[in-house]
Design a protein around this motif. Structure first.
Motif, short mmCIF file in Angstrom:
data_model
loop_
_atom_site.label_atom_id
_atom_site.label_comp_id
_atom_site.label_asym_id
_atom_site.label_seq_id
_atom_site.Cartn_x
_atom_site.Cartn_y
_atom_site.Cartn_z
N UNK A 226 41.28 13.22 18.51
CA UNK A 226 41.82 11.88 18.70
C UNK A 226 40.75 10.91 19.21
N UNK A 227 39.95 11.36 20.15
CA UNK A 227 38.95 10.50 20.78
C UNK A 227 37.57 11.13 20.64
N UNK A 228 37.12 11.32 19.42
CA UNK A 228 35.82 11.95 19.22
C UNK A 228 34.68 11.06 19.71
N UNK A 229 33.89 11.58 20.62
CA UNK A 229 32.74 10.84 21.14
C UNK A 229 31.50 11.65 20.84
N UNK A 230 30.61 11.11 20.04
CA UNK A 230 29.37 11.79 19.73
C UNK A 230 28.26 11.29 20.63
N UNK A 231 27.63 12.21 21.31
CA UNK A 231 26.52 11.82 22.17
C UNK A 231 25.58 12.99 22.34
N UNK A 232 24.37 12.70 22.69
CA UNK A 232 23.39 13.72 23.01
C UNK A 232 23.27 13.74 24.52
N UNK A 233 23.50 14.88 25.11
CA UNK A 233 23.49 14.97 26.56
C UNK A 233 22.06 15.10 27.09
N UNK A 234 21.88 14.62 28.28
CA UNK A 234 20.58 14.68 28.94
C UNK A 234 20.12 16.12 29.12
N UNK A 235 21.06 17.05 29.17
CA UNK A 235 20.71 18.45 29.35
C UNK A 235 19.88 18.99 28.19
N UNK A 236 19.91 18.31 27.04
CA UNK A 236 19.12 18.73 25.89
C UNK A 236 17.63 18.46 26.08
N UNK A 237 17.29 17.52 26.92
CA UNK A 237 15.88 17.12 27.06
C UNK A 237 15.02 18.27 27.57
N UNK A 238 15.40 19.01 28.62
CA UNK A 238 14.56 20.15 29.03
C UNK A 238 14.42 21.21 27.94
N UNK A 239 15.48 21.43 27.16
CA UNK A 239 15.41 22.38 26.05
C UNK A 239 14.37 21.93 25.03
N UNK A 240 14.40 20.66 24.67
CA UNK A 240 13.43 20.14 23.70
C UNK A 240 12.02 20.16 24.26
N UNK A 241 11.87 19.87 25.54
CA UNK A 241 10.54 19.94 26.15
C UNK A 241 10.01 21.37 26.15
N UNK B 156 10.79 23.72 23.98
CA UNK B 156 10.41 23.99 22.60
C UNK B 156 9.02 23.41 22.31
N UNK B 157 8.81 22.18 22.74
CA UNK B 157 7.51 21.53 22.51
C UNK B 157 6.39 22.28 23.22
N UNK B 158 6.63 22.71 24.45
CA UNK B 158 5.60 23.46 25.19
C UNK B 158 5.27 24.78 24.50
N UNK B 159 6.26 25.48 24.01
CA UNK B 159 6.02 26.74 23.32
C UNK B 159 5.19 26.52 22.07
N UNK B 160 5.56 25.51 21.27
CA UNK B 160 4.84 25.25 20.03
C UNK B 160 3.40 24.82 20.32
N UNK B 161 3.21 23.94 21.28
CA UNK B 161 1.86 23.45 21.58
C UNK B 161 1.00 24.58 22.16
N UNK B 162 1.60 25.45 22.98
CA UNK B 162 0.83 26.59 23.51
C UNK B 162 0.43 27.56 22.41
N UNK C 78 -1.74 19.10 16.88
CA UNK C 78 -2.12 18.89 15.49
C UNK C 78 -0.90 18.67 14.61
N UNK C 79 -1.20 18.43 13.36
CA UNK C 79 -0.15 18.15 12.39
C UNK C 79 0.77 19.37 12.21
N UNK C 80 0.20 20.58 12.26
CA UNK C 80 1.03 21.77 12.11
C UNK C 80 2.06 21.88 13.22
N UNK C 81 1.64 21.62 14.45
CA UNK C 81 2.60 21.71 15.55
C UNK C 81 3.62 20.59 15.47
#
Length: 99
Positions: free
Chosen positions: A42-57, A59-65, A70-73
């Motif tokens: 009835x009241x669908x609210x789509x949002x990205x929660x702030x809790x996702x930011x540490x997860x994405x960070x 992921x970025x740290x793992x890939x960069x390490x 570079x372009x591959x990362x």
């Protein structure tokens, strides 16, 4: 440089902070459109929660390490961010579908 195997230096995409904010806002807008037009809530609210930011960070740290700067990362990060968003969306869809 990156081609010489040097992994130090700037990330190859200028304005990466602004890009991250744009990606965050774009994904929030897409989620809201999906919830508005394709959801039975009835009241669908789509949002990205702030809790996702540490997860994405992390992921970025793992890939960069593993791959360095570079372009591959960068392409790996874009794939992982998109893939993880699809997985989360699928899980929430299945939760809603099977109640």
């Amino acid at each position: 440089g990156v081609l010489d195997g040097d992994i130090s230096g700037d990330f190859p995409l200028g304005g990466k902070e602004a890009l991250g904010l744009r990606m965050f806002l774009f994904s929030t807008a897409m989620a809201q459109l999906v919830f508005t037009f394709k959801s039975n809530f009835n009241n669908g609210i789509g949002l990205q929660m702030v809790e996702n930011v540490p997860f994405c960070l992390e992921l970025a740290n793992i890939v960069i390490n593993q791959q360095g700067y570079g372009i591959d990362s960068l392409s790996t990060l874009f794939f992982l961010f998109g893939f993880s968003s699809l997985l989360v969306g699928l899980v929430f869809y299945l939760l809603g579908h099977f109640k």
